[in-house]
Design a protein around this motif. Structure first.
Motif, mmCIF file in Angstrom:
data_model
loop_
_atom_site.group_PDB
_atom_site.id
_atom_site.type_symbol
_atom_site.label_atom_id
_atom_site.label_comp_id
_atom_site.label_asym_id
_atom_site.label_seq_id
_atom_site.Cartn_x
_atom_site.Cartn_y
_atom_site.Cartn_z
ATOM 1 N N ARG A 253 8.458 -4.591 6.539
ATOM 2 C CA ARG A 253 7.821 -4.198 5.278
ATOM 3 C C ARG A 253 7.126 -5.360 4.567
ATOM 4 N N PRO A 254 7.751 -6.532 4.426
ATOM 5 C CA PRO A 254 7.046 -7.639 3.756
ATOM 6 C C PRO A 254 5.762 -8.054 4.473
ATOM 7 N N VAL A 298 7.466 2.536 0.988
ATOM 8 C CA VAL A 298 8.001 3.897 1.040
ATOM 9 C C VAL A 298 9.442 3.881 1.552
ATOM 10 N N GLY A 299 10.370 4.316 0.718
ATOM 11 C CA GLY A 299 11.754 4.480 1.148
ATOM 12 C C GLY A 299 12.489 3.210 1.484
ATOM 13 N N GLY A 300 11.986 2.076 1.084
ATOM 14 C CA GLY A 300 12.643 0.820 1.416
ATOM 15 C C GLY A 300 12.619 -0.164 0.272
ATOM 16 N N THR A 301 13.300 -1.277 0.460
ATOM 17 C CA THR A 301 13.320 -2.305 -0.574
ATOM 18 C C THR A 301 12.011 -3.075 -0.582
ATOM 19 N N GLN A 302 11.761 -3.751 -1.686
ATOM 20 C CA GLN A 302 10.513 -4.485 -1.860
ATOM 21 C C GLN A 302 10.817 -5.978 -1.873
ATOM 22 N N ILE A 307 5.428 -11.371 -6.399
ATOM 23 C CA ILE A 307 4.089 -11.482 -6.980
ATOM 24 C C ILE A 307 3.645 -10.144 -7.562
ATOM 25 N N LEU A 308 4.195 -9.044 -7.011
ATOM 26 C CA LEU A 308 3.871 -7.716 -7.508
ATOM 27 C C LEU A 308 4.961 -7.130 -8.393
ATOM 28 N N THR A 309 6.213 -7.449 -8.099
ATOM 29 C CA THR A 309 7.322 -6.755 -8.751
ATOM 30 C C THR A 309 7.921 -7.496 -9.941
ATOM 31 N N ASN A 310 7.384 -8.677 -10.282
ATOM 32 C CA ASN A 310 7.920 -9.385 -11.445
ATOM 33 C C ASN A 310 7.546 -8.649 -12.733
#
Length: 719
Positions: A253-254, A298-302, A307-310
Motif C-alpha cells: 500500500r505505501p 481501501v480497507g487498509g492502514t495508511q 504527508i497526507l494524514t497529518n
C-alpha cells in the motif's frame, strides 16, 4: 458538548500509535484534497508549479469515487436510489457556499470594475449559479492559459459545472442498473459487473473523444463536459470495484500511494499550458496518480503517508472546497487593486485562507449539518452512509485552537484587506518624459498635432466625458471588418474583406492586428481610387513562421502562408501592406526563445516580404501598436487615466528591429508607428483627444484606426 467529547476521544485514540483508526476513515483522501487544492492555489497565484492546474483533475477523481460510492452503498442497503434525497444533499453541500462566493464577488466587482467588466462578471455569476459556466467560457472561446482579455473572477466555477452536469446523469444510470439487476435477480457481483462495464465504456469513449477534441479544439476541450467525464469516471470505476482493492497486501500500500503522489508531482511540473495534449492524453498522469492513492487506502492502514494524514494536511483537505471557491476571486480582484509583488502575494494568501476558514466553519459546515431540506428518508440514509467505506470523517483541530486560528486569520485578513483597498499611489515614472505645464513656452516646442495630443493625454487626471468608444462598452469595440470575415480569408473565400472599386489595388496581409488597421486603410485609400482587399487571418502573422495555437501547431496558419503568395501573384496588387502581433513570437512552433526567436522571426519576415515583392508590388510594413494595458482591467471606478498608462515592452522592440532589418534587406518600406501611440520616450496613454486608443492589450479601436487615416495615407503612399 457530547459530540465534542466524542470527537476529542476519537482524536486521542487516533494519535496513540494509530489505535482506534478504522478502515473507513480515509484521512489519505483528505490529504489528497489538500494536495489538489494547494497545487491549484500555488499555480494560479505564483505560476508555480506551472502544471498545478492538474489539481482540478485530482478533484474530479476524488469526487467520482465518493459520490459513486454513496450511490452504490445506498443501492446495496436499500435496493433503490432516492433522487430527491441525493440532490438535496448535493444542494446543501455545494450551493450555499458557492452562492456566498458569487454574491461577495459580484459585490466586490461592482466597486472595483468599470461598467463592461462588471456586467460580464454578473453574467458569469448567473452561469455559475446554474452550473453552466463551462459552456459559457467554452462558447466564448476563453483561453484558460493565454487569453489576452480580462480573466473572469468566476472562471474557476467551470469545474463545478462539469461535476454537477455529470451528477445530473450518473445517478439515473445507477438507478437503471439497480432496476435491471433486481428484475433479473442478479447477485451483487453481477450488478457490479454491469455498472463497471457501463462506466468502463463511458470512460473509454470520453477519453478517446477528449484526445481527438484536444488535438482539434483545445480551448473547447478544456471546458467541455464530454472531454472530462472520463476523469470522474475513473473515480466512479474505483468506487464500483472497491471491494477488489481490499485484498491489497499492506506492505504494497505505501508503494502504491507514493507512486501516485510522484505521478501527481511529475505532472505538476512536466505538464504546461503551452505543451499541448491537455486535457487528453496528459491529464491521465494526475488521474492515475490519484487513483493509485485511493486504491492504496481501501480497507487498509495508511502507513508512511504522514504527508497526507497529518493534522494540517487533513484540515486543509477539510476546507479545500471553500478554499477553491475563494482563492480565484481573491487573486483576480486583488490584482485590480495592487501591483504584483510581495505585499500582493501576502495579502492574497491571508485573504483567501481567512475567507475560506471563516466560510467553512461559520457558513458551509453549519448548513451542511443542518436539517435544511432534510427528510425522514434522508435521515435514514445518513444512518448507514456515515459508516460506509466511502465516507470521510471530518478531522478537526480542538475547539480552542479553531477559535484562535480563525480569529487570528480574520484579523490579519481584515488588516491586509484595509491595506489592499487604500487608493493606489499613482506611478510618476513617466512624468519626466512628459513636458510639464509649468512653463507653457517650453511645452509647445516640438510638440504639434498627434504628439501634442499624446502629451496632453498623459497629463490628464480625468477621463474625457465624450470618449469614443465609451469605456463601459470597450469590450465590444471590434472593427466592422471583423464581422466581414476578414479573420478567415483563404482559398475557400478569397473575396471576403474587399472594399472599394478603384482601379488600383492595395492588399493587406497579417493577423488580427492587420484587421484593426483595415478601418484606417479603407478611410485613407478608397477615396484615392484604391480597392482595399484583406488577405488576413486571425492568429496568423504576416511573417513566414510556423506558430502554435493553444499549444498545438497552427496548421491552418501554415496553409494560409502557402496560399497568400499565390493569391497575391494572381491579383498583382500595386501595394502589399503587412503587419502583425509581435506576441506570436512567443509561440513559435520551433520553441525558440529570446535571441533565437528574434532571428527566426527576422528570417520569416525576409521570406514573406520577398514573396510579396516578387509580383512587383510595393511592400509596406506597419509596426503594430505597442502592447499596452487592457482598458477592461485597468479602468476602475477609482483612479484616473494614469492607471492605464503603459510603456513599450522589450518584445515589441525586438520584433520591430527584426522587421525593420528584414524590410531593409528586401527593399520594403518600414513604418515605425510608435509616434502614433506613444511619446518618443515610449510612454503610451489609453486615449488621445476624445478617442479611446485600444480595446485590449494589442488591438486598437476602429475609431482610433480611422482617425489615423491621414498618417496611414502618407506612410503607405510615400516613395
Amino acid at each position: 458538548m457530547v459530540t465534542a467529547l466524542v470527537s476529542r476521544k476519537k482524536r486521542s485514540q487516533r494519535h496513540k500509535g494509530g489505535q482506534g483508526l478504522k478502515a473507513h476513515q480515509r484521512l489519505d483522501i483528505q490529504g489528497l484534497r489538500m494536495v489538489a487544492v494547494m497545487l491549484v492555489v500555488l499555480s494560479h497565484l505564483f505560476d508555480w508549479p506551472r502544471g498545478g492546474f492538474i489539481g482540478v483533475d485530482v478533484f474530479f477523481v476524488i469526487s467520482g469515487f465518493l459520490i459513486t460510492g454513496s450511490l452504490m452503498h445506498t443501492v446495496e442497503k436499500t435496493g433503490r436510489i432516492s433522487f430527491s434525497s441525493f440532490y438535496r444533499r448535493r444542494v446543501r453541500r455545494i450551493l450555499p457556499a458557492a452562492t456566498l462566493v458569487l454574491a461577495v464577488t459580484v459585490a466586490a466587482a461592482y466597486f472595483i470594475y468599470a461598467g463592461s467588466r462588471f456586467k460580464s462578471t454578473v453574467l458569469d455569476s448567473v452561469a455559475a449559479f446554474f452550473f453552466v459556466s463551462n459552456w459559457r467560457f467554452g462558447i466564448e472561446g476563453t483561453d484558460y492559459f493565454t487569453a489576452s482579455g480580462p480573466v473572469s473572477p468566476l472562471q474557476h466555477y467551470w469545474s463545478l459545472s462539469v461535476e454537477e452536469q455529470f451528477y445530473f446523469v450518473w445517478p439515473a444510470v445507477i438507478f437503471v442498473i439497480a432496476v435491471v439487476a433486481a428484475r433479473m435477480a442478479w447477485t451483487g457481483r453481477a450488478r457490479i459487473a454491469l455498472a463497471g462495464g457501463v462506466m468502463g465504456v463511458v470512460v473509454l469513449a470520453s477519453f478517446v473523444y477528449s484526445v481527438l477534441d484536444t488535438a482539434s479544439n483545445p480551448t473547447w476541450a478544456y471546458f467541455s463536459t464530454l472531454t472530462r467525464v472520463w476523469e470522474l469516471g475513473v473515480g466512479a470505476l474505483l468506487a464500483i470495484t472497491v471491494a477488489y482493492f481490499e485484498g491489497i497486501p499492506d506492505r504494497l500500500r505505501p508503494f502504491l500511494a507514493w507512486a501516485g503522489l510522484i505521478m501527481i508531482g511529475v505532472g505538476a511540473f512536466a505538464i504546461t499550458e503551452s505543451g499541448g495534449g491537455f486535457p487528453a492524453p496528459w491529464a491521465a498522469v494526475p488521474v492515475l496518480g490519484a487513483a493509485l492513492i485511493i486504491c492504496a487506502g481501501v480497507g487498509g492502514t495508511q502507513k508512511y503517508l504522514q504527508i497526507l494524514t497529518n493534522r494540517v494536511s487533513t484540515y486543509i483537505g477539510d476546507i479545500s472546497y471553500s478554499l477553491y471557491l475563494w482563492h480565484w476571486p481573491v487573486i483576480v480582484l486583488l490584482a485590480a487593486l495592487m501591483d504584483s509583488g510581495t505585499y500582493y502575494y501576502i495579502a492574497a494568501l491571508f485573504l483567501m485562507f481567512g475567507f475560506a476558514i471563516a466560510a467553512y466553519h461559520f457558513f458551509e459546515n453549519p448548513i451542511r449539518s443542518s436539517k435544511w431540506l432534510e427528510t425522514g428518508a434522508e435521515r435514514n440514509d445518513r444512518s448507514f452512509l456515515d459508516v460506509s467505506r466511502w465516507r470521510l470523517p471530518t478531522v478537526k483541530l480542538s475547539e480552542a485552537n479553531q477559535s484562535i486560528g480563525i480569529g487570528a486569520l480574520a484579523l490579519v485578513a481584515a488588516g491586509l484587506m484595509a491595506v489592499a483597498l487604500v487608493p493606489p499611489v499613482v506611478s510618476t515614472a513617466y512624468v519626466s518624459a512628459v513636458p510639464s505645464n509649468a512653463d507653457s513656452s517650453e511645452t509647445v516646442v516640438g510638440l504639434t498635432g498627434r504628439a501634442k495630443e499624446i502629451s496632453d493625454a498623459l497629463k490628464s487626471s480625468q477621463w474625457p466625458a465624450d470618449l469614443s468608444p465609451a469605456l463601459d462598452d470597450i469590450a465590444n469595440a471590434k472593427p466592422p471588418e471583423d464581422s466581414d470575415g476578414c479573420g478567415h480569408t483563404d482559398a475557400g473565400n478569397p473575396n471576403y474583406c474587399t472594399y472599394g472599386s478603384g482601379e488600383k489595388l492595395a492588399v493587406v496581409v497579417g493577423d488580427s492586428i492587420s484587421i484593426t488597421w483595415l478601418s484606417g486603410l479603407r478611410e485613407a485609400l478608397v477615396p484615392l481610387g484604391y480597392t482595399v482587399k484583406g488577405l488576413t487571418r486571425a492568429a496568423c502573422p504576416a511573417v513566414d513562421v510556423k506558430v502554435t495555437k493553444d499549444g498545438v501547431p497552427n496548421t491552418e496558419c501554415n496553409t494560409h502562408h502557402e496560399w497568400v503568395p499565390r493569391r497575391i501573384a494572381e491579383l498583382k496588387p500595386d501595394i502589399v501592406i503587412a503587419s502583425g502581433n509581435e506576441g506570436l513570437m512567443k509561440y513559435l512552433e520551433s520553441g525558440a526563445a529570446d535571441e533565437k526567436a528574434t532571428q527566426e522571426w527576422q528570417a520569416g519576415a525576409v521570406a514573406a516580404y520577398q514573396s510579396y515583392a516578387a509580383t512587383g508590388a510595393k511592400v509596406v510594413v506597419l509596426s503594430p501598436a505597442p502592447t499596452g494595458k487592457n482598458p477592461q482591467t485597468c479602468v476602475k471606478r477609482t483612479g484616473g487615466p494614469s492607471n492605464c498608462v503603459s510603456t513599450i515592452q522589450p518584445l515589441w522592440r525586438s520584433a520591430a528591429e527584426a522587421e525593420k532589418a528584414a524590410a531593409t534587406q528586401t527593399g520594403a518600406t518600414y513604418v515605425d508607428t510608435q509616434s502614433w501611440f506613444c511619446t518618443a520616450e515610449g510612454i503610451c496613454p489609453m486615449f488621445v483627444g476624445s478617442t479611446t486608443m485600444r480595446r485590449d492589450t494589442v488591438h486598437i479601436t476602429p475609431e482610433y484606426s480611422t482617425g489615423l487615416a491621414a498618417e496611414l495615407a502618407d506612410a503607405v503612399l510615400s516613395n
